[in-house]
Design an enzyme around this catalytic site. Sequence first.
Site, PDB file in Angstrom:
ATOM      1  N   ASP A  73       0.835  -1.201   0.000  1.00  0.00           N
ATOM      2  CA  ASP A  73       0.000   0.000   0.000  1.00  0.00           C
ATOM      3  C   ASP A  73       0.874   1.258   0.000  1.00  0.00           C
ATOM      4  O   ASP A  73       2.089   1.196   0.270  1.00  0.00           O
ATOM      5  CB  ASP A  73      -0.883  -0.044   1.261  1.00  0.00           C
ATOM      6  CG  ASP A  73      -2.170   0.749   1.123  1.00  0.00           C
ATOM      7  OD1 ASP A  73      -2.277   1.565   0.202  1.00  0.00           O
ATOM      8  OD2 ASP A  73      -3.068   0.568   1.976  1.00  0.00           O
TER       9      ASP A  73
ATOM     10  N   ASP B  28     -10.775   2.179  -3.280  1.00  0.00           N
ATOM     11  CA  ASP B  28     -11.346   1.838  -1.970  1.00  0.00           C
ATOM     12  C   ASP B  28     -12.867   1.848  -2.025  1.00  0.00           C
ATOM     13  O   ASP B  28     -13.533   1.346  -1.127  1.00  0.00           O
ATOM     14  CB  ASP B  28     -10.885   2.848  -0.910  1.00  0.00           C
ATOM     15  CG  ASP B  28      -9.489   2.516  -0.412  1.00  0.00           C
ATOM     16  OD1 ASP B  28      -9.035   1.384  -0.615  1.00  0.00           O
ATOM     17  OD2 ASP B  28      -8.853   3.411   0.179  1.00  0.00           O
TER      18      ASP B  28
HETATM   19  C1  DGJ Z   1      -5.823   1.883   1.934  1.00  0.00           C
HETATM   20  C2  DGJ Z   1      -6.187   0.706   1.082  1.00  0.00           C
HETATM   21  O1  DGJ Z   1      -6.661   1.130  -0.156  1.00  0.00           O
HETATM   22  C3  DGJ Z   1      -7.203  -0.149   1.825  1.00  0.00           C
HETATM   23  O2  DGJ Z   1      -7.602  -1.237   1.024  1.00  0.00           O
HETATM   24  C4  DGJ Z   1      -6.601  -0.636   3.112  1.00  0.00           C
HETATM   25  O3  DGJ Z   1      -5.526  -1.485   2.841  1.00  0.00           O
HETATM   26  C5  DGJ Z   1      -6.142   0.563   3.938  1.00  0.00           C
HETATM   27  N1  DGJ Z   1      -5.289   1.442   3.194  1.00  0.00           N
HETATM   28  C6  DGJ Z   1      -5.426   0.096   5.181  1.00  0.00           C
HETATM   29  O4  DGJ Z   1      -4.901   1.139   5.898  1.00  0.00           O
END
Ligand code: DGJ
Length: 689
Positions: free
Chosen positions: A442, A510
Site C-alpha cells: 500500500d 477503496d
Molecule cells: C488503503 C487501502 O486502499 C485499503 O484497502 C486498506 O488497505 C487501507 N489502506 C489500510 O490502511
Amino acid sequence: MSKNYFVHTKNTTYAIGVDDNRIVRHLYWGRRICDDMLEIPDIWDSNSNHSDLDNAMTEYTPFGGKMYRNCAFKCRYFDKCRESELCFSRAHQDENELVLVLEDKVYNLEVKLHYVTYDDSDIITRFVELCNRSENEILIEKMMSAEISLPSELPYTIVNTNGSWGAEFQQESTVLKTGSVVFESRKGTTGHTNQPTFIAHQGASEDSGPVYFAALGYSGSFKVEAQRDFKGKTRAIIGVNDFDFSYTLKGGETVFAPKVYLGVSDGFAEMSNKMSKFAVLHILPSGFAKKPLPVLYNSWEATAFDVNTKHQLSLAQKAADLGCELFVMDDGWFGKRNDDRAGLGDWVVNEEKFPNGIDELIEGVNKLGMDFGLWFEPEMVQRDSDLFRAYPDWIYHYPTRENKELRNQLVLNLTKPEVEQYVFDCMDKMLEKHNIRYIKWDMNRPFSESGAENLENAQELWLRHTEAVYRVADRLKEKYPYLQLEACASGGGRADLGALEHFDMVWTSDNTDPLDRLTIQRGFSQLYPVKCMRAWVTDWNNNRRRVSLDFRFLSSMQGSLSLGANLNEYTSDELETAKHYIALYKEIRNTIQFGNLYRLKNEYEHEYWANEYVLGDEAVLFVMTLAGTLDNKHTKNLTLRGLEENSYYSYSLDGKEYTHSGGYLMNKGLDLNLYNPLDSKIIRFKKVD
Ligand code: DGJ
C-alpha cells in the site's frame, strides 16, 4: 539524402524519415502499408513569426532554435548553453527493433530512440536512452518517453480521467481545438486523478474508427500534454513530469526514460483488447501473467485495525467454506498499530494481538486450504514508531521546513540505499520466517517537503524513488518466485502499466460500491487488463442504496473476484449465494481474465450496463440496470460482439434454453427482461458442435 524507416506490426505501420538536414521526421502512423517511399514534406518559415521547425512533425523535438511549441527534451550543458540540436547520426534495425541514434551537433550527447515490435501484437514499445559521451555533466531538465504526432489536421477528442480517491478512472473527453491540454501527477505516485495515458480519436466508437493510444510504464509523477497548433496539427508528449524534475547525467553515464506502449486500433474495444493481451504477454511479471488469479478474501472492511488470531480465523473459516483460495490480513498486525496514528515503519508482529506469533494464524489458514497474504505500507513511517525515533532523517525533508503529515504519516526517502535495503529487509524477514505467499503493498499519501540531502541533485528523487520501489518488488519476486504482489495506493493511486510490470495486480479503488465500481472498472479497462483489477464484494454503501448480493457479485466478477465483507454477519442464505457465485466465477474466470472484453452498454449513454467477455468457445454476458422502466425498452435487442457468425451458441435465459447462431446474436440480439432498478443478470454462451 533523405531516408525512410518503417516500424511494422502485423496490422499497423509507423514510419519515420530523415530529411536532408538530418532532422528525424514523423511521417505516418496507421494501418499497415508497405515499405513505400514516403515523401518528406518541405518545411519552411511561413513568415518571420512562424518558423519551419514549429510546423514540422519531428519525432523527438528538443528545446532550442526557432522551435517554440512544446518539446520532448530539454537540457543544460556545462557551459550554460540550454539549447540542443539533435541530428540523425545512424540507425540499427533488426526484425523486432529500430534504434535511431540522434546526436547533438556540438555536445557529445546521444539520444537513442528505440521502437520495439512483437510478432504476436500490434503494440509498439518506445523508449529513449540518453548517453552522455562527453566528460562534462549535462543537466537533463525534460526527457519525455515519446512524442506523438497525429495525422489529421481536424481537432481530436482526447480521453483521460478526472478522478479522485474513491472515484478513480472517471473517464472524460476533451475536444482539443486550440492550445494545450495537460494530464499529470506531481505527487510522486500516479495518483487518483489523471492517467499516464493518451487516447485520441475523431468520433470513434467501441466498434470502429481510428483510435491512437499510448500508456506509460511508470508509476511516479508523470505528464501527458497534447497541443494543437495554428495549422491544426495535434502532437502529444508523454513521460516523466518535468515539473521540479532534473537529472544530472555525468560524463559517460546513460539514463533511460520509462517505456511507453502505443498503438492504433479500430474502435475502443480493439484498443483495450490489444493492450490487455499485450500486457499479459509482455508486461506483467511472468510468474503469474498467464495464470488465472485466485479468489481472495481481504479482512480490511470486516476488522479494520482490530486484528487478532481468533477473529481472523473465524473469517478465514467462512471464506474457505465459500471457496476462497487466499486469505489476506490487511492493516493492523504490526508495531503499535491500533489505529492510523502509529506503527508504520515497525514491521514486527504485534505481540498483544498475536501472543503466540503469527504462524498460528497462517497455519490455521493453510489448514483450511488457503494461501496467506499480508499487508505492508513499506514506503511510510510515522512519528510514533521505533523506526522514526531511531532514524528521523530517513524521510524526505528540508532542515528549514516542518514535515506535513497526511494520514499521520511521512514518506521514507527511498533514494537512500540504506532505506531501500530496510524496506526490502522488513518484507524479506517476514517472508523468510513465515509461509506468506501474497503481499498487498500500500502507499497512502503523496510526497511533500521533497528534499533529499543524500543526492547531489535532489530533483532526481521523483524518478529514483519509483525505480527503488520497482527494484524492491523485483528482488522479492526473484527470491520468492511463488510470491504474488498487489500494488495499492489508497485504492487506485498506483494503478498503471509501470506498476503492472513489477506487481501482478492492483487495487483499483477503496470504493467498493458495486454500481460506482462499474464506472471505475470501465475506465480501468480502457488500457489495462481486467485480470489485474482486484474487485471485492463488500457491504460498502449498503445503507445508502440497498443493492442485492447478486448485483454485488456480478459487479465484482467482471474483474478479479475477491471478497471483503464481514462474513460473520452474513445470513445462511447470503453465504449460499456467495458460495454459488464463487463456484461460478471459477468456471468462467479464464474467459473474464483472458478473454476479449466488449463494453456493449454503459449507464451514461444507454441507461444500463452490459459487458461481454469472449474466449474461445465461451462468452459471458453481464447486464446490470441502474433505473428500471416498465416498458423495458432499454434492454431489448441487445446485440453481442466477438462471436463466430456461423457457429451456434447455446444459452439459458430466464429458465429457458436457446440455441442461436453468432450471426443472430450479433445482429438480432437478445430481449432481456430487466424491469427493475439495480437488477442484474449473467448469461453464459457455449459454442455447440
Ligand atoms: C488503503 C487501502 O486502499 C485499503 O484497502 C486498506 O488497505 C487501507 N489502506 C489500510 O490502511
